[in-house]
Motif scaffolding. Structure first.
Motif, mmCIF file in Angstrom:
data_model
loop_
_atom_site.group_PDB
_atom_site.id
_atom_site.type_symbol
_atom_site.label_atom_id
_atom_site.label_comp_id
_atom_site.label_asym_id
_atom_site.label_seq_id
_atom_site.Cartn_x
_atom_site.Cartn_y
_atom_site.Cartn_z
ATOM 1 N N GLU A 171 0.841 -1.202 0.000
ATOM 2 C CA GLU A 171 0.000 0.000 0.000
ATOM 3 C C GLU A 171 0.875 1.250 0.000
ATOM 4 O O GLU A 171 1.878 1.325 0.707
ATOM 5 N N SER A 172 0.504 2.236 -0.788
ATOM 6 C CA SER A 172 1.230 3.502 -0.837
ATOM 7 C C SER A 172 0.964 4.309 0.431
ATOM 8 O O SER A 172 -0.094 4.202 1.034
ATOM 9 N N VAL A 173 1.939 5.127 0.806
ATOM 10 C CA VAL A 173 1.791 6.013 1.959
ATOM 11 C C VAL A 173 1.891 7.454 1.470
ATOM 12 O O VAL A 173 2.279 7.714 0.327
ATOM 13 N N ASP A 174 1.579 8.396 2.355
ATOM 14 C CA ASP A 174 1.624 9.816 2.024
ATOM 15 C C ASP A 174 3.064 10.225 1.718
ATOM 16 O O ASP A 174 3.920 10.189 2.603
ATOM 17 N N SER A 175 3.322 10.599 0.478
ATOM 18 C CA SER A 175 4.692 10.925 0.074
ATOM 19 C C SER A 175 5.199 12.207 0.734
ATOM 20 O O SER A 175 6.396 12.339 0.989
ATOM 21 N N THR A 176 4.312 13.138 1.047
ATOM 22 C CA THR A 176 4.732 14.375 1.715
ATOM 23 C C THR A 176 5.255 14.078 3.115
ATOM 24 O O THR A 176 6.300 14.606 3.526
ATOM 25 N N LYS A 177 4.562 13.238 3.835
ATOM 26 C CA LYS A 177 4.997 12.847 5.184
ATOM 27 C C LYS A 177 6.317 12.084 5.108
ATOM 28 O O LYS A 177 7.232 12.330 5.887
ATOM 29 N N TYR A 178 6.415 11.181 4.150
ATOM 30 C CA TYR A 178 7.635 10.379 3.987
ATOM 31 C C TYR A 178 8.822 11.283 3.655
ATOM 32 O O TYR A 178 9.896 11.136 4.223
ATOM 33 N N ARG A 179 8.631 12.221 2.749
ATOM 34 C CA ARG A 179 9.718 13.143 2.380
ATOM 35 C C ARG A 179 10.130 14.014 3.561
ATOM 36 O O ARG A 179 11.308 14.336 3.722
ATOM 37 N N GLY A 180 9.171 14.410 4.379
ATOM 38 C CA GLY A 180 9.491 15.194 5.572
ATOM 39 C C GLY A 180 10.337 14.403 6.555
ATOM 40 O O GLY A 180 11.281 14.935 7.153
ATOM 41 N N MET A 181 10.006 13.130 6.716
ATOM 42 C CA MET A 181 10.780 12.275 7.617
ATOM 43 C C MET A 181 12.197 12.077 7.074
ATOM 44 O O MET A 181 13.174 12.158 7.831
ATOM 45 N N ILE A 182 12.316 11.844 5.778
ATOM 46 C CA ILE A 182 13.631 11.679 5.163
ATOM 47 C C ILE A 182 14.433 12.973 5.270
ATOM 48 O O ILE A 182 15.632 12.957 5.570
ATOM 49 N N GLY A 183 13.793 14.112 5.048
ATOM 50 C CA GLY A 183 14.474 15.400 5.166
ATOM 51 C C GLY A 183 15.027 15.629 6.559
ATOM 52 O O GLY A 183 16.151 16.108 6.723
ATOM 53 N N SER A 184 14.262 15.274 7.572
ATOM 54 C CA SER A 184 14.734 15.403 8.952
ATOM 55 C C SER A 184 15.937 14.508 9.203
ATOM 56 O O SER A 184 16.905 14.911 9.857
ATOM 57 N N LEU A 185 15.888 13.298 8.682
ATOM 58 C CA LEU A 185 17.006 12.376 8.867
ATOM 59 C C LEU A 185 18.243 12.834 8.102
ATOM 60 O O LEU A 185 19.367 12.682 8.589
ATOM 61 N N LEU A 186 18.054 13.413 6.915
ATOM 62 C CA LEU A 186 19.201 13.932 6.155
ATOM 63 C C LEU A 186 19.883 15.070 6.917
ATOM 64 O O LEU A 186 21.109 15.182 6.922
ATOM 65 N N TYR A 187 19.093 15.908 7.567
ATOM 66 C CA TYR A 187 19.642 16.992 8.371
ATOM 67 C C TYR A 187 20.425 16.431 9.556
ATOM 68 O O TYR A 187 21.482 16.932 9.921
ATOM 69 N N LEU A 188 19.909 15.380 10.151
ATOM 70 C CA LEU A 188 20.530 14.779 11.326
ATOM 71 C C LEU A 188 21.821 14.030 10.983
ATOM 72 O O LEU A 188 22.685 13.863 11.834
ATOM 73 N N MET A 189 21.968 13.605 9.744
ATOM 74 C CA MET A 189 23.145 12.838 9.335
ATOM 75 C C MET A 189 24.450 13.585 9.544
ATOM 76 O O MET A 189 25.506 12.962 9.672
ATOM 77 N N VAL A 190 24.411 14.905 9.603
ATOM 78 C CA VAL A 190 25.632 15.691 9.785
ATOM 79 C C VAL A 190 26.322 15.310 11.089
ATOM 80 O O VAL A 190 27.538 15.190 11.148
ATOM 81 N N SER A 191 25.547 15.080 12.129
ATOM 82 C CA SER A 191 26.125 14.720 13.417
ATOM 83 C C SER A 191 26.000 13.235 13.732
ATOM 84 O O SER A 191 26.535 12.771 14.733
ATOM 85 N N ARG A 192 25.304 12.493 12.897
ATOM 86 C CA ARG A 192 25.111 11.057 13.127
ATOM 87 C C ARG A 192 25.470 10.265 11.872
ATOM 88 O O ARG A 192 24.605 9.781 11.149
ATOM 89 N N PRO A 193 26.763 10.116 11.561
ATOM 90 C CA PRO A 193 27.141 9.396 10.345
ATOM 91 C C PRO A 193 26.792 7.910 10.383
ATOM 92 O O PRO A 193 26.798 7.251 9.352
ATOM 93 N N ASP A 194 26.446 7.383 11.550
ATOM 94 C CA ASP A 194 26.088 5.972 11.649
ATOM 95 C C ASP A 194 24.767 5.647 10.955
ATOM 96 O O ASP A 194 24.494 4.492 10.641
ATOM 97 N N ILE A 195 23.960 6.661 10.670
ATOM 98 C CA ILE A 195 22.679 6.419 10.000
ATOM 99 C C ILE A 195 22.725 6.746 8.518
ATOM 100 O O ILE A 195 21.730 6.614 7.822
ATOM 101 N N MET A 196 23.887 7.150 8.022
ATOM 102 C CA MET A 196 23.992 7.642 6.650
ATOM 103 C C MET A 196 23.540 6.606 5.616
ATOM 104 O O MET A 196 22.741 6.909 4.736
ATOM 105 N N PHE A 197 24.036 5.388 5.697
ATOM 106 C CA PHE A 197 23.684 4.379 4.700
ATOM 107 C C PHE A 197 22.190 4.110 4.708
ATOM 108 O O PHE A 197 21.541 4.082 3.657
ATOM 109 N N SER A 198 21.623 3.933 5.882
ATOM 110 C CA SER A 198 20.202 3.593 5.992
ATOM 111 C C SER A 198 19.312 4.706 5.475
ATOM 112 O O SER A 198 18.337 4.454 4.759
#
Length: 103
Positions: free
Chosen positions: A18-45
């Motif tokens: 089932e498809s999910v709301d792409s706007t919500k998904y992109r927002g979550m990914i955007g937050s994680l991309l911002y966090l990657m600067v200080s958390r390189p352990d999550i970069m690959f995922s």
């Protein structure tokens, strides 16, 4: 969670899920991309999940939620960049593009 994503996780363009709301998904990914600067352990995922922003499915959303659960349990980890210091970061990567099963 002990790892941001299991090493045997196989995310694909799953047409049956089932498809999910792409706007919500992109927002979550955007937050994680911002966090990657200080958390390189999550970069690959995070980068792996970011590949599915066009048409995210429930399996992709579950993988992103798994990353958030990992972050919640490892709040004490991260990099600290003090102001006014000349810190040089050297990163090495071992990429396996031959084993890529997503186009």
């Amino acid at each position: 969670m002990k790892t941001p994503m299991s090493s045997d996780t196989k995310l694909m363009k799953d047409e049956e899920c089932e498809s999910v709301d792409s706007t919500k998904y992109r927002g979550m990914i955007g937050s994680l991309l911002y966090l990657m600067v200080s958390r390189p352990d999550i970069m690959f995922s995070v980068c792996f999940c970011a590949r599915f922003q066009e048409d995210p499915k429930t399996s992709h959303l579950e993988a992103v939620k798994h990353i958030f659960r990992y972050i919640k349990g490892t709040m004490h980890l991260g990099l600290w960049y003090p102001k006014g210091t000349d810190i040089e970061t050297v990163v090495y990567a071992d990429s396996d593009h031959v084993g890529d099963y997503v186009e």
